[in-house]
Design an enzyme around this catalytic site. Structure first.
Site, PDB file in Angstrom:
ATOM      1  N   HIS A   1     -20.545  44.590  36.273  1.00 50.81           N
ATOM      2  CA  HIS A   1     -21.612  43.592  36.331  1.00 50.81           C
ATOM      3  C   HIS A   1     -22.806  44.184  37.060  1.00 50.81           C
ATOM      4  O   HIS A   1     -22.734  45.299  37.586  1.00 50.81           O
ATOM      5  CB  HIS A   1     -21.110  42.310  37.005  1.00 50.81           C
ATOM      6  CG  HIS A   1     -20.096  41.588  36.189  1.00 50.81           C
ATOM      7  ND1 HIS A   1     -18.753  41.648  36.456  1.00 50.81           N
ATOM      8  CD2 HIS A   1     -20.223  40.836  35.071  1.00 50.81           C
ATOM      9  CE1 HIS A   1     -18.084  40.946  35.556  1.00 50.81           C
ATOM     10  NE2 HIS A   1     -18.959  40.439  34.693  1.00 50.81           N
TER      11      HIS A   1
ATOM     12  N   ASP B   1     -29.321  43.430  35.498  1.00 45.73           N
ATOM     13  CA  ASP B   1     -29.144  42.529  34.353  1.00 45.73           C
ATOM     14  C   ASP B   1     -30.471  42.237  33.639  1.00 45.73           C
ATOM     15  O   ASP B   1     -30.543  42.269  32.410  1.00 45.73           O
ATOM     16  CB  ASP B   1     -28.571  41.179  34.820  1.00 45.73           C
ATOM     17  CG  ASP B   1     -27.050  41.188  34.901  1.00 45.73           C
ATOM     18  OD1 ASP B   1     -26.443  42.218  34.570  1.00 45.73           O
ATOM     19  OD2 ASP B   1     -26.481  40.151  35.297  1.00 45.73           O
TER      20      ASP B   1
HETATM   21  C1  LIG Z   1     -14.748  31.036  36.597  1.00 48.14           C
HETATM   22  C2  LIG Z   1     -15.556  31.947  35.679  1.00 48.14           C
HETATM   23  C3  LIG Z   1     -16.766  31.236  35.133  1.00 48.14           C
HETATM   24  C4  LIG Z   1     -17.713  32.179  34.458  1.00 48.14           C
HETATM   25  C5  LIG Z   1     -19.086  31.560  34.385  1.00 48.14           C
HETATM   26  C6  LIG Z   1     -20.104  32.604  33.982  1.00 48.14           C
HETATM   27  C7  LIG Z   1     -21.519  32.116  34.202  1.00 48.14           C
HETATM   28  C8  LIG Z   1     -22.501  33.169  33.865  1.00 48.14           C
HETATM   29  C9  LIG Z   1     -22.654  34.102  35.029  1.00 48.14           C
HETATM   30  C10 LIG Z   1     -23.493  35.256  34.642  1.00 48.14           C
HETATM   31  C11 LIG Z   1     -23.140  36.418  35.521  1.00 48.14           C
HETATM   32  C12 LIG Z   1     -23.865  37.656  35.102  1.00 48.14           C
HETATM   33  C13 LIG Z   1     -23.236  38.872  35.729  1.00 48.14           C
HETATM   34  C14 LIG Z   1     -23.680  39.098  37.155  1.00 48.14           C
HETATM   35  C15 LIG Z   1     -23.550  40.105  34.897  1.00 48.14           C
HETATM   36  O1  LIG Z   1     -23.800  41.133  35.409  1.00 48.14           O
HETATM   37  S1  LIG Z   1     -23.523  39.978  33.175  1.00 48.14           S
HETATM   38  C16 LIG Z   1     -23.501  41.650  32.569  1.00 48.14           C
HETATM   39  C17 LIG Z   1     -22.140  42.031  32.180  1.00 48.14           C
HETATM   40  N1  LIG Z   1     -22.074  43.325  31.566  1.00 48.14           N
HETATM   41  C18 LIG Z   1     -22.488  43.550  30.306  1.00 48.14           C
HETATM   42  O2  LIG Z   1     -22.975  42.714  29.595  1.00 48.14           O
HETATM   43  C19 LIG Z   1     -22.312  44.978  29.853  1.00 48.14           C
HETATM   44  C20 LIG Z   1     -21.760  45.101  28.444  1.00 48.14           C
HETATM   45  N2  LIG Z   1     -20.580  44.309  28.254  1.00 48.14           N
HETATM   46  C21 LIG Z   1     -19.387  44.609  28.810  1.00 48.14           C
HETATM   47  O3  LIG Z   1     -19.219  45.595  29.514  1.00 48.14           O
HETATM   48  C22 LIG Z   1     -18.250  43.654  28.499  1.00 48.14           C
HETATM   49  O4  LIG Z   1     -18.626  42.834  27.431  1.00 48.14           O
HETATM   50  C23 LIG Z   1     -17.876  42.778  29.715  1.00 48.14           C
HETATM   51  C24 LIG Z   1     -19.069  42.016  30.264  1.00 48.14           C
HETATM   52  C25 LIG Z   1     -17.285  43.660  30.804  1.00 48.14           C
HETATM   53  C26 LIG Z   1     -16.844  41.741  29.267  1.00 48.14           C
HETATM   54  O5  LIG Z   1     -15.717  42.430  28.771  1.00 48.14           O
HETATM   55  P1  LIG Z   1     -14.669  41.697  27.831  1.00 48.14           P
HETATM   56  O6  LIG Z   1     -14.618  40.241  28.161  1.00 48.14           O
HETATM   57  O7  LIG Z   1     -13.395  42.452  27.913  1.00 48.14           O
HETATM   58  O8  LIG Z   1     -15.359  41.761  26.383  1.00 48.14           O
HETATM   59  P2  LIG Z   1     -15.657  43.029  25.450  1.00 48.14           P
HETATM   60  O9  LIG Z   1     -14.815  44.224  25.822  1.00 48.14           O
HETATM   61  O10 LIG Z   1     -17.117  43.249  25.384  1.00 48.14           O
HETATM   62  O11 LIG Z   1     -15.112  42.523  24.052  1.00 48.14           O
HETATM   63  C27 LIG Z   1     -15.498  41.318  23.503  1.00 48.14           C
HETATM   64  C28 LIG Z   1     -14.343  40.808  22.673  1.00 48.14           C
HETATM   65  O12 LIG Z   1     -14.697  39.533  22.169  1.00 48.14           O
HETATM   66  C29 LIG Z   1     -14.578  39.563  20.752  1.00 48.14           C
HETATM   67  N3  LIG Z   1     -15.574  38.662  20.185  1.00 48.14           N
HETATM   68  C30 LIG Z   1     -16.908  38.686  20.357  1.00 48.14           C
HETATM   69  N4  LIG Z   1     -17.496  37.704  19.659  1.00 48.14           N
HETATM   70  C31 LIG Z   1     -16.518  37.050  19.014  1.00 48.14           C
HETATM   71  C32 LIG Z   1     -16.474  35.959  18.107  1.00 48.14           C
HETATM   72  N5  LIG Z   1     -17.594  35.337  17.713  1.00 48.14           N
HETATM   73  N6  LIG Z   1     -15.256  35.551  17.628  1.00 48.14           N
HETATM   74  C33 LIG Z   1     -14.109  36.184  18.012  1.00 48.14           C
HETATM   75  N7  LIG Z   1     -14.091  37.224  18.856  1.00 48.14           N
HETATM   76  C34 LIG Z   1     -15.283  37.646  19.359  1.00 48.14           C
HETATM   77  C35 LIG Z   1     -14.797  40.996  20.371  1.00 48.14           C
HETATM   78  O13 LIG Z   1     -14.316  41.282  19.085  1.00 48.14           O
HETATM   79  C36 LIG Z   1     -14.025  41.692  21.480  1.00 48.14           C
HETATM   80  O14 LIG Z   1     -12.673  41.604  21.194  1.00 48.14           O
HETATM   81  P3  LIG Z   1     -11.652  42.835  21.521  1.00 48.14           P
HETATM   82  O15 LIG Z   1     -12.267  44.082  20.975  1.00 48.14           O
HETATM   83  O16 LIG Z   1     -11.538  42.863  23.030  1.00 48.14           O
HETATM   84  O17 LIG Z   1     -10.382  42.447  20.837  1.00 48.14           O
END
Ligand SMILES: CCCCCCCCCCCC[C@H](C)C(=O)SCCNC(=O)CCNC(=O)[C@H](O)C(C)(C)COP(=O)(O)OP(=O)(O)OC[C@H]1O[C@@H](n2cnc3c(N)ncnc32)[C@H](O)[C@@H]1OP(=O)(O)O
Length: 382
Positions: free
Chosen positions: A122, A152
């Site tokens: 993140h 971000d």
């Molecule tokens: C209590 C919890 C509440 C949460 C509330 C959240 C509120 C919002 C808060 C915002 C906080 C923001 C924070 C501080 C941040 O920094 S956000 C920045 C995060 N980092 C990035 O975006 C960098 C790029 N992304 C990533 O590295 C990763 O996506 C991640 C963020 C680490 C998440 O990893 P992970 O959940 O394992 O997902 P990924 O490996 O990307 O794979 C996604 C899987 O989902 C699937 N998917 C996608 N769309 C669909 C769809 N429409 N239908 C069905 N499936 C879908 C993909 O195919 C993929 O599946 P698979 O390959 O894993 O099998």
């Protein structure tokens, strides 16, 4: 608007990609967010002006739908971990083969190569690896991440939007699309170029929190006022510093020199005592209209009614009464026209968008029945 006619497919993500998509939508692009099915609530709080289609990408039919949307669009924006789109058969090679004009933007933390490329992370992690986090924080305290703004949003969403706009501009000459590898580590580091490159003039020679712009200097800091609010002071240049002293009713002759590093802690105490003697409103009255570079630290509740912001209409209100910043910058002929409607519910526009992209109603109904896509019904469930 500047981006009118540009069609963007945004795969729903957490924060940086949604911001990137919102920038494009604010400036006129038609942004379609692709959501998952079977989720009750969108986490995208940056959905202004977007449409939502809900597709189950765990079905081959869903993947085929997304492919059709992508190859008929100008931009694909994907926020997944490296390799996710390739596993779906929707990597850049496949999509650019079908649409060589496509701009394929990949917004990740660590980029598409390197040993961290597939790691979860993140903002705070990306900021740490960029080197910048080591410079942020007060003296003798641990590094402090300024919300999740730098990696971000500045280094991520905004930088990616720049990449997309550059690629769109270049495409007008070459007629070709390209892949954008937007790493938030590199974006954050790039935003921090000033810090990197101004080391050559000694700007960061002292430890964290003891330099001119990192809260080390008394003339570049915040101070508490008698009513528990704060003033921000940014009086760097000598002519502005003199005005700061004048407003504080301090005599330069009785104070250490402005640039005497060793005296900065003492000077900070003197300024702090002065600021604590009056309320924020009183200090604002003293400093408004001067070049002392002193301003009140406004809360979110106060910003839109501050005269300057009000005069420029810098904040807007959506149909639900929620305030947010107006898109920036302001373009004279083709300014952004942010949508004021409520954010789309998941799948709110599935039918409309799919029909627009050439799907037949019978096929849409069949995919709805099979759970490949979801439509309006989700809105009622929210
Ligand atoms: C209590 C919890 C509440 C949460 C509330 C959240 C509120 C919002 C808060 C915002 C906080 C923001 C924070 C501080 C941040 O920094 S956000 C920045 C995060 N980092 C990035 O975006 C960098 C790029 N992304 C990533 O590295 C990763 O996506 C991640 C963020 C680490 C998440 O990893 P992970 O959940 O394992 O997902 P990924 O490996 O990307 O794979 C996604 C899987 O989902 C699937 N998917 C996608 N769309 C669909 C769809 N429409 N239908 C069905 N499936 C879908 C993909 O195919 C993929 O599946 P698979 O390959 O894993 O099998």
């Amino acid at each position: 608007m500047a981006l009118a006619g540009v069609r963007v497919i945004e795969l729903a993500g957490l924060a940086p990609a949604p911001f990137c998509g919102m920038i494009l939508a604010d400036f006129g692009a038609k942004v379609i967010r692709v959501d998952r099915t079977k989720v009750s609530m969108a986490l995208d709080t940056q959905a202004r002006g977007k449409k939502s289609v809900a597709i189950n990408l765990k079905t081959p039919e869903g993947v085929a739908v997304l492919k059709k949307l992508c190859v008929q669009s100008d931009v694909v924006l994907e926020p997944y971990r490296k390799g996710v789109m390739e596993k779906l058969g929707l990597g850049p090679r496949e999509l650019l083969r079908e649409n060589p004009c496509l701009i394929y933007a990949r917004l990740t933390g660590y980029g598409q190569s390197g040993s961290y490329a597939t790691a979860a992370g993140h903002d705070i992690n990306y900021l740490a690896i960029s080197g910048l986090l080591s410079r942020l924080g007060r003296s003798e305290e641990k590094p402090y991440a300024p919300l999740n703004l730098v990696a971000d949003f500045a280094g991520g969403g905004l930088t990616c939007a720049l990449g997309i706009v550059l690629a769109l501009l270049e495409r007008t000459k070459s007629g070709k699309g390209q892949v954008i590898d937007a790493s938030m580590v590199e974006g954050a580091a790039y935003v921090g170029s000033f810090v990197w490159k101004s080391r050559s003039i000694g700007m960061w020679d002292r430890p964290r929190g003891q330099n001119m712009l990192d809260s080390g200097a008394p003339f570049y800091d915040t101070y508490q006022t008698s009513d528990g609010k704060h003033m921000a002071v940014g009086a760097i240049e000598p002519q502005f510093y003199r005005q700061l002293l004048k407003g504080l009713e301090l005599d330069a002759a009785e104070l250490p020199d402005q640039m005497s590093f060793s005296d900065w802690p003492e000077l900070t105490k003197i300024f702090a005592d002065r600021f604590a003697s009056k309320s924020q409103a009183e200090w604002s009255q003293i400093f408004d209209g001067t070049d002392a570079c002193v301003t009140p630290v406004l809360t979110f509740e106060e910003v839109s009614s501050h005269p300057h912001n009000r005069e420029r209409a810098s904040f807007i209100e959506d149909a639900g009464g929620q305030e947010s910043p107006r898109p920036a910058p302001v373009l004279s002929r083709t300014p952004a026209e942010p949508g004021l409607a409520l954010d789309p519910a998941i799948g709110e526009h599935t039918l409309e968008v799919l029909q627009e992209y050439g799907f037949k109603r019978a096929d849409i109904d069949q995919m709805l029945a099979a759970g490949v896509i979801e439509g309006h019904a989700m809105k009622a469930k929210l």
